[in-house]
Scaffold this motif. Structure first.
Motif, short mmCIF file in Angstrom:
data_model
loop_
_atom_site.label_atom_id
_atom_site.label_comp_id
_atom_site.label_asym_id
_atom_site.label_seq_id
_atom_site.Cartn_x
_atom_site.Cartn_y
_atom_site.Cartn_z
N ASN A 168 28.47 29.40 41.07
CA ASN A 168 29.72 30.15 40.90
C ASN A 168 30.84 29.64 41.79
N GLY A 169 30.86 28.32 42.01
CA GLY A 169 32.02 27.71 42.64
C GLY A 169 32.01 27.67 44.14
N GLY A 170 30.88 27.91 44.77
CA GLY A 170 30.80 27.77 46.22
C GLY A 170 31.65 28.79 46.95
N SER A 171 32.73 28.31 47.56
CA SER A 171 33.56 29.17 48.41
C SER A 171 34.20 30.33 47.63
N ALA A 172 34.50 30.12 46.34
CA ALA A 172 35.07 31.20 45.54
C ALA A 172 34.12 32.38 45.47
N PHE A 173 32.87 32.06 45.23
CA PHE A 173 31.84 33.11 45.19
C PHE A 173 31.65 33.73 46.56
N LEU A 174 31.61 32.91 47.59
CA LEU A 174 31.39 33.42 48.95
C LEU A 174 32.44 34.44 49.35
N LEU A 175 33.70 34.15 49.02
CA LEU A 175 34.79 35.07 49.38
C LEU A 175 34.61 36.43 48.72
N LEU A 176 34.38 36.43 47.39
CA LEU A 176 34.22 37.71 46.69
C LEU A 176 32.95 38.42 47.13
N TYR A 177 31.92 37.67 47.44
CA TYR A 177 30.67 38.27 47.93
C TYR A 177 30.90 38.98 49.26
N LEU A 178 31.57 38.32 50.19
CA LEU A 178 31.84 38.93 51.49
C LEU A 178 32.67 40.20 51.35
N LEU A 179 33.70 40.13 50.52
CA LEU A 179 34.57 41.30 50.33
C LEU A 179 33.80 42.44 49.68
N THR A 180 32.95 42.13 48.70
CA THR A 180 32.19 43.18 48.02
C THR A 180 31.22 43.86 48.96
N VAL A 181 30.55 43.08 49.80
CA VAL A 181 29.60 43.67 50.76
C VAL A 181 30.32 44.62 51.71
N LEU A 182 31.45 44.18 52.26
CA LEU A 182 32.14 44.98 53.28
C LEU A 182 32.87 46.18 52.68
N VAL A 183 33.57 45.96 51.55
CA VAL A 183 34.43 47.01 51.01
C VAL A 183 33.66 48.00 50.14
N VAL A 184 32.72 47.50 49.35
CA VAL A 184 31.98 48.37 48.44
C VAL A 184 30.55 48.61 48.94
N GLY A 185 29.93 47.57 49.49
CA GLY A 185 28.53 47.67 49.89
C GLY A 185 28.28 48.68 50.99
N VAL A 186 29.10 48.65 52.03
CA VAL A 186 28.89 49.58 53.15
C VAL A 186 29.05 51.04 52.72
N PRO A 187 30.14 51.41 52.03
CA PRO A 187 30.22 52.79 51.54
C PRO A 187 29.07 53.15 50.59
N GLY A 188 28.66 52.20 49.75
CA GLY A 188 27.53 52.47 48.85
C GLY A 188 26.24 52.65 49.59
N LEU A 189 26.02 51.82 50.60
CA LEU A 189 24.83 51.95 51.45
C LEU A 189 24.81 53.31 52.13
N LEU A 190 25.96 53.75 52.57
CA LEU A 190 26.06 55.05 53.22
C LEU A 190 25.77 56.19 52.24
N ALA A 191 26.21 56.03 51.00
CA ALA A 191 25.90 57.05 49.98
C ALA A 191 24.39 57.16 49.77
N ALA A 192 23.71 56.02 49.70
CA ALA A 192 22.26 56.03 49.54
C ALA A 192 21.58 56.66 50.75
N PHE A 193 22.08 56.37 51.94
CA PHE A 193 21.52 56.97 53.17
C PHE A 193 21.66 58.48 53.15
N VAL A 194 22.83 58.95 52.72
CA VAL A 194 23.08 60.40 52.68
C VAL A 194 22.10 61.08 51.73
N ILE A 195 21.90 60.51 50.56
CA ILE A 195 20.96 61.10 49.59
C ILE A 195 19.56 61.11 50.17
#
Length: 475
Positions: free
Chosen positions: A36-63
């Motif tokens: 998926n294009g190397g750095s292009a994928f890496l950028l979106l992956y990092l952003l998704t983990v931090l912006v969406v992943g952490v809140p989602g992880l917290l939702a799972a923890f709460v449940i």
């Protein structure tokens, strides 16, 4: 039956990090990055983990901590709704699917670790992998990995999962750092770093939707949040732990080790292999094996590398197997050992199909599980924000510190609107691409909006039928 808990905060974090990094970072992350294009994928992956992943992880923890149950028991005890209980059931099904193909890869890794001593794959890495990747021998190694995983999970939370990951995780990090330092000295390491870390805006603009879908799927895959692992692990957490802090620490560790794995793999792919996009799921076993075949001391280096990957594979498999085990223990009051043996037999059958069929394996590994993980996390978020509601805020604040407390309201509304909409958008983009349809962003946005309306309506109806969320469910 008295339910176990983690002996220490470090044990929980290391187990959760082990689940997150596992094969997702050391096998799948380099392969998906390359495709998926190397750095292009890496950028979106990092952003998704931090912006969406952490809140989602917290939702799972709460449940998980709110219910002290497995995913099925969590939704059943907290809502009493068949719809949301079915979401928990989806987690169990997803975990079986994950085990079915993950254990095949674990078998490949175990075999390569053992074969490094003789250099059996050195002469013709591509031919060797094609010969051993599926069939009777692949199934035999798969069973060996499943047996090791079952022994650890069967020993329990403290004596099995926590004790094992406390030893394996530091070992993985130390060995990876050493390998990254060594890889930096290889002849074409600079080209690998450029592909991996140099930003490619043109590629990202041209392939944004496909890269976004892959990055989102990989983020959920590595963080283990869409399949119920983190609900299960959090169900063993005490009330004095800060869930926001733990979620942030786990995500940062996951990112760090994922990036570190790339610093090992890409210099080697550019230095000794045909290229970063060669091999797909077998890239680790073809491209990297070629590197060891051409290096002095390649047998020792190969053994060290595949030992790291094998330990990571075990940490992932342990966490995935714990989902259906906890389901059988909680809901049917089975002994842990009995539940583990039964699941070993089941996955030996479902995993055997993957071990003998490349087509089934590719379907599971490349598409189906990603889609299920996205759906799972979407449901977790909507449920936490709209059904748990004030109870989710209460659980979030339990044990939280001064820094995370002001974020609770923005977190609740974000996981109830923006983030699940983002996940649904990537889901529909992936599905349409998979079936070969060319759909514009406008139509994808309409489908996302309509689905969000339906999910929120179901959540609000659940609240109206069951009333305010009760206090915590405790044994």
């Amino acid at each position: 039956m008295v339910r176990e808990s983690w002996a220490s905060r470090a044990g929980f974090i290391l187990a959760a990090v082990g689940s997150a990094i596992g094969l997702g970072n050391l096998w799948r992350f380099p392969w998906m990055t390359a495709e998926n294009g190397g750095s292009a994928f890496l950028l979106l992956y990092l952003l998704t983990v931090l912006v969406v992943g952490v809140p989602g992880l917290l939702a799972a923890f709460v449940i998980g901590r709110r219910s002290n149950r497995n995913p099925v028991g969590a939704f059943k005890s907290l809502s009493g709704s068949r719809f949301w209980t079915a979401l928990g059931g989806l987690c169990v099904v997803t975990s079986i699917m994950l085990l079915s193909f993950y254990s095949v890869v674990g078998g490949w890794i175990l075999r390569y670790f053992l074969e490094s001593a003789t250099g059996a794959y050195f002469a013709a890495p591509e031919t060797h992998f094609a010969t051993i990747s599926y069939g009777v021998e692949a199934f035999g190694y798969q069973l060996a990995v499943l047996a090791a995983t079952s022994l650890i999970v069967g020993a329990g939370i403290r004596r099995g999962i926590e004790a094992t990951t406390k030893v394996m995780m530091p070992g993985i990090v130390v060995l990876l750092v050493g390998l990254a330092i060594w890889a930096a000295g290889q002849p074409d390491a600079a080209q690998g770093y450029e592909f991996y870390l140099g930003f490619d805006g043109a590629y990202l603009a041209e392939n944004f939707l496909s890269v976004l879908g892959s990055a989102a799927g990989q983020a959920l895959f590595t963080l283990s949040i869409g399949g119920g692992t983190m609900i299960t692990y959090a169900s063993y957490v005490d009330d004095d732990r800060s869930l926001p802090l733990d979620a942030s620490v786990i995500a940062v560790f996951n990112l760090g080790i994922g990036v570190l794995a790339g610093l090992v793999v890409f210099p080697l792919l550019f230095s000794f292999a045909p290229g970063p996009t060669e091999g797909g799921p077998g890239a680790l076993f073809v491209g990297i094996a070629s590197a060891f075949a051409n290096l002095p001391g390649g047998r020792l280096l190969g053994a060290v590398f595949f030992l790291v990957v094998f330990l990571a594979a075990l940490t992932s498999l342990i966490s995935i197997l714990e989902i259906p085990v906890s389901f059988l223990v909680d809901e049917f009051d089975l002994e842990r050992s009995t539940a583990t043996r039964g699941l070993f037999a089941l996955v030996a059958v479902t995993g055997g199909v993957n071990a003998f069929s490349p087509a089934v394996f590719t379907l599971f590994a490349d598409h189906l599980v990603d889609l299920l993980l996205v759906l799972g996390l979407t449901g977790f978020m909507v449920y936490t924000a709209w059904v748990l509601g004030p109870a989710a805020i209460e659980e979030y604040l339990e044990g939280s510190g001064a820094i995370s407390r002001p974020l609770v309201i923005p977190w609740r509304y974000a996981i109830g609107t923006v983030f699940p909409a983002f996940l649904l958008f990537t889901f529909y983009a992936d599905v349409t691409a998979l079936v070969g349809l060319s759909v514009g962003r406008g139509l994808l946005s309409v489908g996302t909006l309509l689905t969000m309306v339906v999910l929120v309506s179901i959540a609000r109806r659940t609240v109206s039928e069951t009333g305010p969320q009760p206090g915590k469910s405790r044994d």
